[in-house]
Design a protein around this motif. Structure first.
Motif, PDB file in Angstrom:
ATOM      1  N   ALA A 227       0.840  -1.199   0.000  1.00 12.71           N
ATOM      2  CA  ALA A 227       0.000   0.000   0.000  1.00 12.71           C
ATOM      3  C   ALA A 227       0.871   1.243   0.000  1.00 12.71           C
ATOM      4  O   ALA A 227       1.897   1.287   0.659  1.00 12.71           O
ATOM      5  CB  ALA A 227      -0.914  -0.004   1.218  1.00 12.71           C
ATOM      6  N   SER A 228       0.492   2.229  -0.773  1.00  9.58           N
ATOM      7  CA  SER A 228       1.216   3.490  -0.790  1.00  9.58           C
ATOM      8  C   SER A 228       0.687   4.375   0.325  1.00  9.58           C
ATOM      9  O   SER A 228      -0.280   4.039   1.000  1.00  9.58           O
ATOM     10  CB  SER A 228       1.039   4.188  -2.135  1.00  9.58           C
ATOM     11  OG  SER A 228      -0.286   4.673  -2.249  1.00  9.58           O
ATOM     12  N   ARG A 229       1.312   5.537   0.504  1.00  5.51           N
ATOM     13  CA  ARG A 229       0.851   6.466   1.545  1.00  5.51           C
ATOM     14  C   ARG A 229      -0.584   6.890   1.307  1.00  5.51           C
ATOM     15  O   ARG A 229      -1.322   7.143   2.241  1.00  5.51           O
ATOM     16  CB  ARG A 229       1.762   7.683   1.590  1.00  5.51           C
ATOM     17  CG  ARG A 229       3.101   7.363   2.214  1.00  5.51           C
ATOM     18  CD  ARG A 229       3.910   8.604   2.312  1.00  5.51           C
ATOM     19  NE  ARG A 229       4.362   8.956   0.969  1.00  5.51           N
ATOM     20  CZ  ARG A 229       5.535   9.458   0.703  1.00  5.51           C
ATOM     21  NH1 ARG A 229       6.373   9.713   1.675  1.00  5.51           N
ATOM     22  NH2 ARG A 229       5.886   9.748  -0.529  1.00  5.51           N
ATOM     23  N   ALA A 230      -0.999   6.979   0.069  1.00  9.71           N
ATOM     24  CA  ALA A 230      -2.360   7.402  -0.241  1.00  9.71           C
ATOM     25  C   ALA A 230      -3.351   6.248  -0.112  1.00  9.71           C
ATOM     26  O   ALA A 230      -4.537   6.419  -0.292  1.00  9.71           O
ATOM     27  CB  ALA A 230      -2.419   7.984  -1.650  1.00  9.71           C
ATOM     28  N   GLY A 231      -2.859   5.050   0.184  1.00 10.08           N
ATOM     29  CA  GLY A 231      -3.727   3.901   0.354  1.00 10.08           C
ATOM     30  C   GLY A 231      -3.951   3.104  -0.914  1.00 10.08           C
ATOM     31  O   GLY A 231      -4.585   2.063  -0.878  1.00 10.08           O
ATOM     32  N   ALA A 232      -3.468   3.575  -2.045  1.00 10.90           N
ATOM     33  CA  ALA A 232      -3.635   2.845  -3.307  1.00 10.90           C
ATOM     34  C   ALA A 232      -2.582   1.740  -3.406  1.00 10.90           C
ATOM     35  O   ALA A 232      -1.474   1.885  -2.908  1.00 10.90           O
ATOM     36  CB  ALA A 232      -3.492   3.803  -4.481  1.00 10.90           C
ATOM     37  N   ALA A 233      -2.951   0.650  -4.030  1.00 12.82           N
ATOM     38  CA  ALA A 233      -2.015  -0.456  -4.202  1.00 12.82           C
ATOM     39  C   ALA A 233      -0.926  -0.065  -5.195  1.00 12.82           C
ATOM     40  O   ALA A 233      -1.194   0.614  -6.187  1.00 12.82           O
ATOM     41  CB  ALA A 233      -2.749  -1.691  -4.694  1.00 12.82           C
ATOM     42  N   VAL A 234       0.281  -0.477  -4.904  1.00 13.84           N
ATOM     43  CA  VAL A 234       1.400  -0.262  -5.818  1.00 13.84           C
ATOM     44  C   VAL A 234       2.035  -1.612  -6.111  1.00 13.84           C
ATOM     45  O   VAL A 234       1.885  -2.553  -5.338  1.00 13.84           O
ATOM     46  CB  VAL A 234       2.454   0.719  -5.238  1.00 13.84           C
ATOM     47  CG1 VAL A 234       1.853   2.090  -4.994  1.00 13.84           C
ATOM     48  CG2 VAL A 234       3.072   0.186  -3.971  1.00 13.84           C
ATOM     49  N   PRO A 235       2.736  -1.725  -7.208  1.00 12.80           N
ATOM     50  CA  PRO A 235       3.367  -3.001  -7.531  1.00 12.80           C
ATOM     51  C   PRO A 235       4.379  -3.414  -6.468  1.00 12.80           C
ATOM     52  O   PRO A 235       4.988  -2.574  -5.805  1.00 12.80           O
ATOM     53  CB  PRO A 235       4.084  -2.719  -8.857  1.00 12.80           C
ATOM     54  CG  PRO A 235       3.428  -1.511  -9.412  1.00 12.80           C
ATOM     55  CD  PRO A 235       2.965  -0.712  -8.228  1.00 12.80           C
ATOM     56  N   GLY A 236       4.543  -4.705  -6.322  1.00 12.84           N
ATOM     57  CA  GLY A 236       5.544  -5.232  -5.406  1.00 12.84           C
ATOM     58  C   GLY A 236       6.942  -5.077  -5.970  1.00 12.84           C
ATOM     59  O   GLY A 236       7.136  -4.852  -7.173  1.00 12.84           O
ATOM     60  N   ALA A 237       7.930  -5.214  -5.113  1.00  9.88           N
ATOM     61  CA  ALA A 237       9.320  -5.028  -5.516  1.00  9.88           C
ATOM     62  C   ALA A 237       9.763  -6.018  -6.595  1.00  9.88           C
ATOM     63  O   ALA A 237      10.653  -5.710  -7.389  1.00  9.88           O
ATOM     64  CB  ALA A 237      10.237  -5.135  -4.297  1.00  9.88           C
TER      65      ALA A 237
ATOM     66  N   LEU B 281       9.746   2.013  -4.169  1.00 10.73           N
ATOM     67  CA  LEU B 281      10.511   0.790  -4.419  1.00 10.73           C
ATOM     68  C   LEU B 281      11.965   1.116  -4.723  1.00 10.73           C
ATOM     69  O   LEU B 281      12.267   2.175  -5.291  1.00 10.73           O
ATOM     70  CB  LEU B 281       9.904   0.020  -5.593  1.00 10.73           C
ATOM     71  CG  LEU B 281       8.471  -0.473  -5.384  1.00 10.73           C
ATOM     72  CD1 LEU B 281       7.947  -1.137  -6.653  1.00 10.73           C
ATOM     73  CD2 LEU B 281       8.393  -1.438  -4.206  1.00 10.73           C
ATOM     74  N   PRO B 282      12.878   0.200  -4.396  1.00 13.01           N
ATOM     75  CA  PRO B 282      14.296   0.437  -4.685  1.00 13.01           C
ATOM     76  C   PRO B 282      14.570   0.482  -6.185  1.00 13.01           C
ATOM     77  O   PRO B 282      13.885  -0.173  -6.971  1.00 13.01           O
ATOM     78  CB  PRO B 282      15.005  -0.747  -4.028  1.00 13.01           C
ATOM     79  CG  PRO B 282      13.961  -1.794  -3.849  1.00 13.01           C
ATOM     80  CD  PRO B 282      12.636  -1.087  -3.749  1.00 13.01           C
ATOM     81  N   LYS B 283      15.578   1.246  -6.552  1.00 13.18           N
ATOM     82  CA  LYS B 283      15.947   1.395  -7.965  1.00 13.18           C
ATOM     83  C   LYS B 283      16.892   0.294  -8.440  1.00 13.18           C
ATOM     84  O   LYS B 283      17.228   0.235  -9.616  1.00 13.18           O
ATOM     85  CB  LYS B 283      16.552   2.770  -8.190  1.00 13.18           C
ATOM     86  CG  LYS B 283      15.505   3.866  -8.018  1.00 13.18           C
ATOM     87  CD  LYS B 283      16.078   5.244  -8.184  1.00 13.18           C
ATOM     88  CE  LYS B 283      15.024   6.300  -7.945  1.00 13.18           C
ATOM     89  NZ  LYS B 283      14.610   6.408  -6.554  1.00 13.18           N
ATOM     90  N   SER B 284      17.290  -0.571  -7.531  1.00 11.79           N
ATOM     91  CA  SER B 284      18.116  -1.718  -7.902  1.00 11.79           C
ATOM     92  C   SER B 284      17.594  -2.943  -7.153  1.00 11.79           C
ATOM     93  O   SER B 284      16.797  -2.826  -6.226  1.00 11.79           O
ATOM     94  CB  SER B 284      19.591  -1.466  -7.561  1.00 11.79           C
ATOM     95  OG  SER B 284      19.746  -1.288  -6.175  1.00 11.79           O
ATOM     96  N   SER B 285      18.045  -4.088  -7.588  1.00  9.81           N
ATOM     97  CA  SER B 285      17.570  -5.349  -7.016  1.00  9.81           C
ATOM     98  C   SER B 285      18.717  -6.356  -7.003  1.00  9.81           C
ATOM     99  O   SER B 285      19.617  -6.290  -7.844  1.00  9.81           O
ATOM    100  CB  SER B 285      16.417  -5.886  -7.866  1.00  9.81           C
ATOM    101  OG  SER B 285      16.047  -7.185  -7.449  1.00  9.81           O
ATOM    102  N   GLN B 286      18.654  -7.270  -6.080  1.00  8.60           N
ATOM    103  CA  GLN B 286      19.626  -8.364  -6.034  1.00  8.60           C
ATOM    104  C   GLN B 286      19.293  -9.455  -7.052  1.00  8.60           C
ATOM    105  O   GLN B 286      20.119 -10.300  -7.354  1.00  8.60           O
ATOM    106  CB  GLN B 286      19.677  -8.973  -4.627  1.00  8.60           C
ATOM    107  CG  GLN B 286      20.191  -8.019  -3.570  1.00  8.60           C
ATOM    108  CD  GLN B 286      21.615  -7.571  -3.856  1.00  8.60           C
ATOM    109  OE1 GLN B 286      22.472  -8.363  -4.231  1.00  8.60           O
ATOM    110  NE2 GLN B 286      21.868  -6.277  -3.702  1.00  8.60           N
ATOM    111  N   ARG B 287      18.072  -9.409  -7.586  1.00  9.12           N
ATOM    112  CA  ARG B 287      17.657 -10.404  -8.568  1.00  9.12           C
ATOM    113  C   ARG B 287      18.370 -10.145  -9.892  1.00  9.12           C
ATOM    114  O   ARG B 287      18.676  -9.006 -10.233  1.00  9.12           O
ATOM    115  CB  ARG B 287      16.144 -10.341  -8.775  1.00  9.12           C
ATOM    116  CG  ARG B 287      15.384 -10.670  -7.482  1.00  9.12           C
ATOM    117  CD  ARG B 287      13.908 -10.612  -7.692  1.00  9.12           C
ATOM    118  NE  ARG B 287      13.504 -11.832  -8.409  1.00  9.12           N
ATOM    119  CZ  ARG B 287      12.375 -11.951  -9.068  1.00  9.12           C
ATOM    120  NH1 ARG B 287      11.525 -10.952  -9.146  1.00  9.12           N
ATOM    121  NH2 ARG B 287      12.067 -13.082  -9.673  1.00  9.12           N
ATOM    122  N   PRO B 288      18.607 -11.185 -10.661  1.00 11.08           N
ATOM    123  CA  PRO B 288      19.261 -10.983 -11.961  1.00 11.08           C
ATOM    124  C   PRO B 288      18.348 -10.221 -12.923  1.00 11.08           C
ATOM    125  O   PRO B 288      17.118 -10.248 -12.776  1.00 11.08           O
ATOM    126  CB  PRO B 288      19.530 -12.402 -12.469  1.00 11.08           C
ATOM    127  CG  PRO B 288      18.666 -13.297 -11.672  1.00 11.08           C
ATOM    128  CD  PRO B 288      18.344 -12.597 -10.383  1.00 11.08           C
TER     129      PRO B 288
END
Length: 185
Positions: free
Chosen positions: A6-16, A77-84
């Motif tokens: 959930a975002s600060r406004a309560g709307a759903a946002v995509p997961g990381a 969300l972070p701008k980088s990820s440990q995932r390939p």
């Protein structure tokens, strides 16, 4: 897929780990290299047609990169990820990062160095070939996002990338032909 937060406004946002976030991260990296290639060729040729194309790519892809990174910021969300790279796509990519090329279509460090050393027509032809491959890889990635993403803005942006890059591939094929070269010799 990871459940949305959930975002600060309560709307759903995509997961990381969602397609939306993965695409935003991967395409931001992919676009950064296109911008770099375009700046290099502008220094290596005086040909106005190639310089104009490079200028257009710099502006379009830097703008889109900013939009992608802005989406991640807005979603918290972070701008980088440990995932390939490309892990957000369902199908396994038969691509092993090598020599600085992290994703399909990206130039290697060796190819980047070759472009930095080339001049005139040689630089133009190499740039057009590298950018054609780059766009082909980008189209596959953007089409994956257009098919998998859930955020309407991500889907529209991805579809626009597919259309724009297909058009530029046709233009670059004509430009290569005008220089007596094929996409690959």
């Amino acid at each position: 897929m990871v459940a949305p937060t959930a975002s600060r406004a309560g709307a759903a946002v995509p997961g990381a780990d969602s397609a939306d976030a993965g695409f935003a991260r991967d395409m931001a990296v992919h676009h950064q290299q296109a911008v770099e290639l375009s700046f290099i060729v502008r220094e290596r040729t005086d040909d106005e047609e190639v310089r104009r194309l490079a200028y257009d790519i710099i502006n379009t892809q830097a703008n889109q990169r900013g939009m992608l990174l802005g989406q991640l910021e807005a979603w918290g969300l972070p701008k980088s990820s440990q995932r390939p790279p490309m892990a957000w796509m369902d199908h396994h990519m038969n691509y092993a990062p090598h020599d600085g090329s992290l994703m399909p279509g990206m130039a290697t460090n060796t190819e980047m160095d070759q472009l930095r050393k080339a001049k005139g027509r040689d630089a133009e032809v190499l740039y057009l070939r590298l950018m054609t491959a780059h766009h082909r890889g980008g189209i596959d990635t953007a089409q994956g996002a257009a098919d998998k993403a859930e955020e309407p803005l991500t889907v529209r942006l991805a579809k626009g990338m597919v259309s724009g890059q297909r058009s530029e591939i046709k233009l670059m094929a004509d430009m290569l032909k005008a220089r007596g070269a094929k996409v690959s010799d």
